[in-house]
Design an enzyme around this catalytic site. Structure first.
Site, PDB file in Angstrom:
ATOM      1  N   ASP A   8      12.111 -30.188   7.013  1.00 19.54           N
ATOM      2  CA  ASP A   8      12.627 -29.954   6.444  1.00 19.54           C
ATOM      3  C   ASP A   8      12.084 -28.851   5.545  1.00 19.54           C
ATOM      4  O   ASP A   8      11.196 -28.853   5.887  1.00 19.54           O
ATOM      5  CB  ASP A   8      13.867 -30.652   5.740  1.00 19.54           C
ATOM      6  CG  ASP A   8      14.863 -29.975   4.676  1.00 19.54           C
ATOM      7  OD1 ASP A   8      15.436 -28.671   5.535  1.00 19.54           O
ATOM      8  OD2 ASP A   8      15.228 -30.133   3.594  1.00 19.54           O
ATOM      9  N   ASP A  10      14.190 -26.046   2.766  1.00 21.07           N
ATOM     10  CA  ASP A  10      14.833 -26.005   0.955  1.00 21.07           C
ATOM     11  C   ASP A  10      15.153 -27.508   0.378  1.00 21.07           C
ATOM     12  O   ASP A  10      16.266 -28.464   1.238  1.00 21.07           O
ATOM     13  CB  ASP A  10      16.688 -25.388   1.335  1.00 21.07           C
ATOM     14  CG  ASP A  10      15.907 -23.986   2.033  1.00 21.07           C
ATOM     15  OD1 ASP A  10      15.485 -23.840   1.230  1.00 21.07           O
ATOM     16  OD2 ASP A  10      17.095 -23.465   2.843  1.00 21.07           O
TER      17      ASP A  10
HETATM   18  C1  XBP Z   1      19.983 -25.800   3.333  1.00 24.20           C
HETATM   19  C2  XBP Z   1      20.439 -24.642   3.722  1.00 24.20           C
HETATM   20  C3  XBP Z   1      20.074 -23.201   3.428  1.00 24.20           C
HETATM   21  C4  XBP Z   1      20.280 -22.568   2.359  1.00 24.20           C
HETATM   22  C5  XBP Z   1      20.216 -20.830   2.199  1.00 24.20           C
HETATM   23  O1  XBP Z   1      18.353 -25.858   4.415  1.00 24.20           O
HETATM   24  O2  XBP Z   1      21.864 -25.092   4.116  1.00 24.20           O
HETATM   25  O3  XBP Z   1      21.539 -23.454   4.642  1.00 24.20           O
HETATM   26  O4  XBP Z   1      20.930 -23.473   0.916  1.00 24.20           O
HETATM   27  O5  XBP Z   1      19.522 -20.534   3.676  1.00 24.20           O
HETATM   28  P1  XBP Z   1      17.463 -26.502   5.029  1.00 24.20           P
HETATM   29  P2  XBP Z   1      20.689 -19.630   4.323  1.00 24.20           P
HETATM   30  O6  XBP Z   1      18.028 -27.788   3.985  1.00 24.20           O
HETATM   31  O7  XBP Z   1      17.838 -27.083   6.207  1.00 24.20           O
HETATM   32  O8  XBP Z   1      16.337 -26.339   4.919  1.00 24.20           O
HETATM   33  O9  XBP Z   1      21.767 -18.391   3.508  1.00 24.20           O
HETATM   34  O10 XBP Z   1      19.775 -18.625   5.473  1.00 24.20           O
HETATM   35  O11 XBP Z   1      21.531 -20.082   5.604  1.00 24.20           O
HETATM   36 MG    MG Z   2      17.098 -29.981   3.145  1.00 26.07          MG
END
Ligand code: XBP
Ligand code: MG
Length: 253
Positions: A8, A10
């Site tokens: 993953d 974020d």
């Molecule tokens: C986490 C999310 C993302 C980010 C923002 O993604 O929910 O929406 O908060 O990114 P992960 P965007 O943990 O799966 O990486 O604004 O590009 O959606």
């Molecule tokens: Mg995440």
């Protein structure tokens, strides 16, 4: 036998949400003349909605329905999202959102062990490139030849779509892979794709229920601060390196 790690982005590779995406969203709202502000606590709530566009849509409808007309709301949200991502890229390029402790080392160990590496994320290709360019350098695409992003698939996490597509690209069976996640939605997505998952909780996910995780820790740990949490061996503390992940993975085979 373990054949691939699927990361993953974020919260797992880096704490991008509070000091990256959130800051970029707020700067975008201010520049657009919208009286929207997402403080730390509210952002934690809003993270239940995965995806930045989806999060803004939800916020508009639930908290600020009079701030935009429905006629052009969709167009405005797309424009706001583009601006937010431009600002996010600037923030991470400045080096202010580093990779979490142990991440770079684990990636290098996985390469040395000849494991395949992939990304399965809700965010966009542009944001992955910005973060990994800053964290791993310009050659990052050779480190992660498979990247599946939220808009590549019909449904974002907690749906399994990004993981299923990553498995297709990798050509591996789910049980031979290991997902690394930080959140309940991410864990649910990996498990729905039948991929065992190790969770490293982050700032916003310290109290998430993580039922079904192979191990659930407060990070990967580093030499000065060992990781702590639960594992197939019970309560555990130490450094999560590739040998440890291979052992945990083998314990469920
Ligand atoms: C986490 C999310 C993302 C980010 C923002 O993604 O929910 O929406 O908060 O990114 P992960 P965007 O943990 O799966 O990486 O604004 O590009 O959606
Ligand atoms: Mg995440």
């Amino acid at each position: 036998m373990l054949s691939a790690l699927i990361f993953d982005v974020d919260g797992t590779l880096a704490e991008t949400e509070r000091d990256g995406h959130r800051v970029a969203f707020n700067a975008t709202f201010a520049a657009a003349g919208l009286a929207w502000h997402w403080d730390d606590a509210l952002y934690g709530e809003l993270l239940k909605i995965t995806g930045g566009k989806e999060r803004m849509r939800h916020y508009w409808r639930t908290y600020q329905p009079d701030s935009m007309h429905s006629d052009d709301a969709e167009e405005r949200i797309l424009a706001l999202h583009q601006d937010k991502n431009r600002r996010y890229a600037e923030i991470v390029a400045s080096g202010s959102v580093p990779l979490r402790p142990g991440v770079k080392q684990l990636i290098e160990q996985a390469q040395q062990a000849n494991l395949d590496l992939a990304i399965a994320t809700t965010t966009s290709h542009e944001n992955v490139a910005a973060l990994l360019g800053a964290g791993l350098g310009p050659d990052w695409p050779s480190v992660f030849p498979v990247v599946v992003a939220g808009d590549d698939v019909p449904a974002k996490k907690p749906a399994p779509d990004v993981y299923l597509k990553a498995l297709q690209h990798l050509g591996h069976k789910p049980e031979t892979c290991l997902a690394l996640e930080d959140s309940q939605a991410g864990l649910a997505a990996a498990l729905a794709a039948k991929i065992p998952c190790v969770v490293t909780r982050g700032i916003y996910t310290a109290d998430h229920l993580m039922n079904g995780a192979l191990a659930c820790l407060d990070g990967l740990g580093d030499t000065s601060t060992p990781a702590q949490g639960s594992s197939p061996d019970g309560t555990w503390h130490g450094l999560v390196d590739i040998n440890q992940l291979q052992k945990w993975h083998a314990s469920i085979a």
